[in-house]
Design a protein around this motif. Sequence first.
Motif, PDB file in Angstrom:
ATOM      1  N   LYS A 138       0.824  -1.216   0.000  1.00  0.00           N
ATOM      2  CA  LYS A 138       0.000   0.000   0.000  1.00  0.00           C
ATOM      3  C   LYS A 138       0.855   1.261   0.000  1.00  0.00           C
ATOM      4  O   LYS A 138       0.508   2.253  -0.637  1.00  0.00           O
ATOM      5  CB  LYS A 138      -0.939   0.002   1.208  1.00  0.00           C
ATOM      6  CG  LYS A 138      -2.058  -1.005   1.128  1.00  0.00           C
ATOM      7  CD  LYS A 138      -3.063  -0.810   2.247  1.00  0.00           C
ATOM      8  CE  LYS A 138      -2.447  -0.923   3.619  1.00  0.00           C
ATOM      9  NZ  LYS A 138      -3.435  -0.788   4.716  1.00  0.00           N
ATOM     10  N   GLU A 139       1.988   1.211   0.689  1.00  0.00           N
ATOM     11  CA  GLU A 139       2.827   2.401   0.775  1.00  0.00           C
ATOM     12  C   GLU A 139       3.472   2.752  -0.569  1.00  0.00           C
ATOM     13  O   GLU A 139       4.011   3.846  -0.744  1.00  0.00           O
ATOM     14  CB  GLU A 139       3.914   2.212   1.823  1.00  0.00           C
ATOM     15  CG  GLU A 139       4.902   1.111   1.502  1.00  0.00           C
ATOM     16  CD  GLU A 139       5.965   0.938   2.572  1.00  0.00           C
ATOM     17  OE1 GLU A 139       6.929   0.177   2.330  1.00  0.00           O
ATOM     18  OE2 GLU A 139       5.828   1.557   3.641  1.00  0.00           O
ATOM     19  N   ARG A 140       3.406   1.821  -1.533  1.00  0.00           N
ATOM     20  CA  ARG A 140       3.936   2.093  -2.864  1.00  0.00           C
ATOM     21  C   ARG A 140       2.845   2.146  -3.923  1.00  0.00           C
ATOM     22  O   ARG A 140       3.128   2.031  -5.126  1.00  0.00           O
ATOM     23  CB  ARG A 140       4.986   1.036  -3.235  1.00  0.00           C
ATOM     24  CG  ARG A 140       6.214   1.044  -2.345  1.00  0.00           C
ATOM     25  CD  ARG A 140       7.348   0.252  -2.964  1.00  0.00           C
ATOM     26  NE  ARG A 140       7.772   0.807  -4.247  1.00  0.00           N
ATOM     27  CZ  ARG A 140       8.677   0.239  -5.038  1.00  0.00           C
ATOM     28  NH1 ARG A 140       9.264  -0.902  -4.668  1.00  0.00           N
ATOM     29  NH2 ARG A 140       9.017   0.800  -6.193  1.00  0.00           N
ATOM     30  N   ALA A 141       1.616   2.369  -3.494  1.00  0.00           N
ATOM     31  CA  ALA A 141       0.498   2.382  -4.439  1.00  0.00           C
ATOM     32  C   ALA A 141       0.656   3.475  -5.492  1.00  0.00           C
ATOM     33  O   ALA A 141       0.198   3.323  -6.636  1.00  0.00           O
ATOM     34  CB  ALA A 141      -0.821   2.567  -3.684  1.00  0.00           C
ATOM     35  N   GLN A 142       1.300   4.591  -5.135  1.00  0.00           N
ATOM     36  CA  GLN A 142       1.515   5.663  -6.110  1.00  0.00           C
ATOM     37  C   GLN A 142       2.446   5.220  -7.244  1.00  0.00           C
ATOM     38  O   GLN A 142       2.391   5.766  -8.346  1.00  0.00           O
ATOM     39  CB  GLN A 142       2.104   6.893  -5.414  1.00  0.00           C
ATOM     40  CG  GLN A 142       1.213   7.532  -4.365  1.00  0.00           C
ATOM     41  CD  GLN A 142       0.076   8.337  -4.970  1.00  0.00           C
ATOM     42  OE1 GLN A 142       0.164   8.816  -6.083  1.00  0.00           O
ATOM     43  NE2 GLN A 142      -1.003   8.474  -4.217  1.00  0.00           N
ATOM     44  N   ASP A 143       3.288   4.225  -6.978  1.00  0.00           N
ATOM     45  CA  ASP A 143       4.247   3.783  -7.986  1.00  0.00           C
ATOM     46  C   ASP A 143       3.613   2.974  -9.111  1.00  0.00           C
ATOM     47  O   ASP A 143       4.289   2.659 -10.101  1.00  0.00           O
ATOM     48  CB  ASP A 143       5.348   2.944  -7.337  1.00  0.00           C
ATOM     49  CG  ASP A 143       6.278   3.777  -6.480  1.00  0.00           C
ATOM     50  OD1 ASP A 143       6.339   5.007  -6.710  1.00  0.00           O
ATOM     51  OD2 ASP A 143       6.932   3.212  -5.583  1.00  0.00           O
ATOM     52  N   VAL A 144       2.341   2.646  -8.979  1.00  0.00           N
ATOM     53  CA  VAL A 144       1.662   1.924 -10.065  1.00  0.00           C
ATOM     54  C   VAL A 144       1.705   2.749 -11.353  1.00  0.00           C
ATOM     55  O   VAL A 144       1.767   2.206 -12.453  1.00  0.00           O
ATOM     56  CB  VAL A 144       0.217   1.582  -9.661  1.00  0.00           C
ATOM     57  CG1 VAL A 144      -0.553   0.976 -10.837  1.00  0.00           C
ATOM     58  CG2 VAL A 144       0.216   0.608  -8.485  1.00  0.00           C
ATOM     59  N   LYS A 145       1.708   4.053 -11.218  1.00  0.00           N
ATOM     60  CA  LYS A 145       1.791   4.906 -12.411  1.00  0.00           C
ATOM     61  C   LYS A 145       3.093   4.659 -13.162  1.00  0.00           C
ATOM     62  O   LYS A 145       3.116   4.672 -14.404  1.00  0.00           O
ATOM     63  CB  LYS A 145       1.677   6.378 -12.005  1.00  0.00           C
ATOM     64  CG  LYS A 145       1.566   7.333 -13.189  1.00  0.00           C
ATOM     65  CD  LYS A 145       1.227   8.724 -12.734  1.00  0.00           C
ATOM     66  CE  LYS A 145       0.972   9.641 -13.921  1.00  0.00           C
ATOM     67  NZ  LYS A 145       0.537  10.997 -13.484  1.00  0.00           N
ATOM     68  N   ARG A 146       4.186   4.432 -12.431  1.00  0.00           N
ATOM     69  CA  ARG A 146       5.462   4.122 -13.079  1.00  0.00           C
ATOM     70  C   ARG A 146       5.394   2.784 -13.802  1.00  0.00           C
ATOM     71  O   ARG A 146       5.939   2.622 -14.904  1.00  0.00           O
ATOM     72  CB  ARG A 146       6.580   4.109 -12.042  1.00  0.00           C
ATOM     73  CG  ARG A 146       6.864   5.475 -11.434  1.00  0.00           C
ATOM     74  CD  ARG A 146       7.820   5.358 -10.258  1.00  0.00           C
ATOM     75  NE  ARG A 146       9.034   4.625 -10.601  1.00  0.00           N
ATOM     76  CZ  ARG A 146       9.871   4.116  -9.710  1.00  0.00           C
ATOM     77  NH1 ARG A 146       9.617   4.218  -8.407  1.00  0.00           N
ATOM     78  NH2 ARG A 146      10.957   3.485 -10.102  1.00  0.00           N
ATOM     79  N   LEU A 147       4.724   1.820 -13.187  1.00  0.00           N
ATOM     80  CA  LEU A 147       4.541   0.522 -13.836  1.00  0.00           C
ATOM     81  C   LEU A 147       3.784   0.680 -15.141  1.00  0.00           C
ATOM     82  O   LEU A 147       4.136   0.090 -16.169  1.00  0.00           O
ATOM     83  CB  LEU A 147       3.789  -0.424 -12.900  1.00  0.00           C
ATOM     84  CG  LEU A 147       3.301  -1.742 -13.520  1.00  0.00           C
ATOM     85  CD1 LEU A 147       4.475  -2.630 -13.888  1.00  0.00           C
ATOM     86  CD2 LEU A 147       2.345  -2.451 -12.581  1.00  0.00           C
ATOM     87  N   VAL A 148       2.723   1.494 -15.102  1.00  0.00           N
ATOM     88  CA  VAL A 148       1.909   1.687 -16.301  1.00  0.00           C
ATOM     89  C   VAL A 148       2.729   2.278 -17.442  1.00  0.00           C
ATOM     90  O   VAL A 148       2.550   1.908 -18.608  1.00  0.00           O
ATOM     91  CB  VAL A 148       0.682   2.559 -15.983  1.00  0.00           C
ATOM     92  CG1 VAL A 148      -0.013   3.017 -17.251  1.00  0.00           C
ATOM     93  CG2 VAL A 148      -0.297   1.784 -15.109  1.00  0.00           C
ATOM     94  N   ARG A 149       3.643   3.182 -17.116  1.00  0.00           N
ATOM     95  CA  ARG A 149       4.484   3.745 -18.178  1.00  0.00           C
ATOM     96  C   ARG A 149       5.268   2.646 -18.900  1.00  0.00           C
ATOM     97  O   ARG A 149       5.405   2.663 -20.127  1.00  0.00           O
ATOM     98  CB  ARG A 149       5.461   4.760 -17.586  1.00  0.00           C
ATOM     99  CG  ARG A 149       4.812   6.054 -17.085  1.00  0.00           C
ATOM    100  CD  ARG A 149       5.859   7.138 -16.884  1.00  0.00           C
ATOM    101  NE  ARG A 149       5.314   8.268 -16.142  1.00  0.00           N
ATOM    102  CZ  ARG A 149       5.557   8.519 -14.874  1.00  0.00           C
ATOM    103  NH1 ARG A 149       6.355   7.720 -14.181  1.00  0.00           N
ATOM    104  NH2 ARG A 149       5.028   9.582 -14.275  1.00  0.00           N
ATOM    105  N   SER A 150       5.776   1.685 -18.127  1.00  0.00           N
ATOM    106  CA  SER A 150       6.526   0.590 -18.767  1.00  0.00           C
ATOM    107  C   SER A 150       5.592  -0.312 -19.567  1.00  0.00           C
ATOM    108  O   SER A 150       5.968  -0.808 -20.630  1.00  0.00           O
ATOM    109  CB  SER A 150       7.275  -0.216 -17.714  1.00  0.00           C
ATOM    110  OG  SER A 150       6.386  -0.937 -16.874  1.00  0.00           O
ATOM    111  N   LEU A 151       4.364  -0.500 -19.086  1.00  0.00           N
ATOM    112  CA  LEU A 151       3.389  -1.295 -19.836  1.00  0.00           C
ATOM    113  C   LEU A 151       3.024  -0.585 -21.140  1.00  0.00           C
ATOM    114  O   LEU A 151       2.881  -1.230 -22.191  1.00  0.00           O
ATOM    115  CB  LEU A 151       2.144  -1.538 -19.005  1.00  0.00           C
ATOM    116  CG  LEU A 151       2.308  -2.393 -17.743  1.00  0.00           C
ATOM    117  CD1 LEU A 151       0.995  -2.464 -16.966  1.00  0.00           C
ATOM    118  CD2 LEU A 151       2.799  -3.800 -18.101  1.00  0.00           C
TER     119      LEU A 151
END
Length: 397
Positions: A378-391
């Motif tokens: 949960k503390e890294r939930a904001q980092d999902v946006k970075r994952l999406v960029r790679s996707l």
Amino acid sequence: MTDNVSATGGTEVSVPVVAVVLAGGTGSRLYPASRSDRPKQFLPLVGEKSLLEGTVSRARDVADEVVVVTREEYTAGVRDRVPDADVLVEPAGRDTGPALLYATHYASERYGDCVVLALPSDHLVGEGFAPAVRRGVGVAAAEDRLITFGVEPTRPETGYGYIEPAAPTPAAPTTTETTETDTGSDPAWKPVQSFHEKPDVETAESYVAAGHYWNAGLFAWRPEVFLDAAATSPLADLLDALRSASDLSGDHSDVVSGDHSGVESDGHSDVTTSDHPDVTAAFEATESVSVDHAIFEGADDVAVVPVAFPWDDVGSWDALERVLDADGTGNVAGEDVTLRTLDAADNVVAADGAHVSLVGVSDLAVVAWDDRVLVVPKERAQDVKRLVRSLEARGEF
């Protein structure tokens, strides 16, 4: 609808209110529920209605007209969910600054003197929205100011920007040149000192203690005030293109026109797109920029209207623990989830109809949507946006 709006319960003003609902974003931090073809605003995260439907319903309580601004590929989805709202299609996705300039110019050309009320399409808002927004709309109608609504914070949140109000102006002797508006002592609003980006925890605590407000992305203005500010902003070239196109056509019809090509006439409201090449070219040449950076941070006459209604931008998966009830061990599950746990606590689980079991884990967000599964602390939930960029780079989003 709002024909007569009073800023502070005093003099009434009669202006049409045009709600502009921003629905062109994706909400990538809510992947995999949000995808390139299914943006966050189309999701029913809490309850049966989508976030977009909830926003338009609230807008109807305070506005005479509702215009949804979106990208071309989302047009059909918008019309399916809110068929009673007009749709304005952006020539290109360039963030909220260009989108709101485009919509404000459109509102000015179509409705004349009015108040534009800018609303994100994908937030959750509780009771008290309508009276608070009417108050802010009244201020926008009565004052030559850009209005931002500042939500009174309930915690030192690091995921939101903050609005710092100016210090109260000392009382001055009453003269013909000095009024309540001049001193900023009107209880309905305060002058804005500055805007602050998302802070760290210590800074967020200091902002809350100092009486700063959350920046909820809610705004109001009269078109002439906004367009005047845009003339000396990074959006000046786009504004020139819009005005030039209007001058050539004599009205707005050649700048934004009701283009229903490929859309059946089925009782929906108007779909409006730009068919003017100079406007499209200027839009595409404009850098992506938020309305905060493009207009508000450089404007002199900005006011904040404090509001206290419950609000959450539901910007990442950890937000669900703020808006949904937890079980006895702190686990939160969406409505379409059957959750079973063993020695698991303080997790967030979301799915589009799934049976999920957790064993011996804590503080995770677990999301299953379509054929995709996401697991993130949960503390890294904001980092999902970075994952999406790679996707996106792989063509997998």
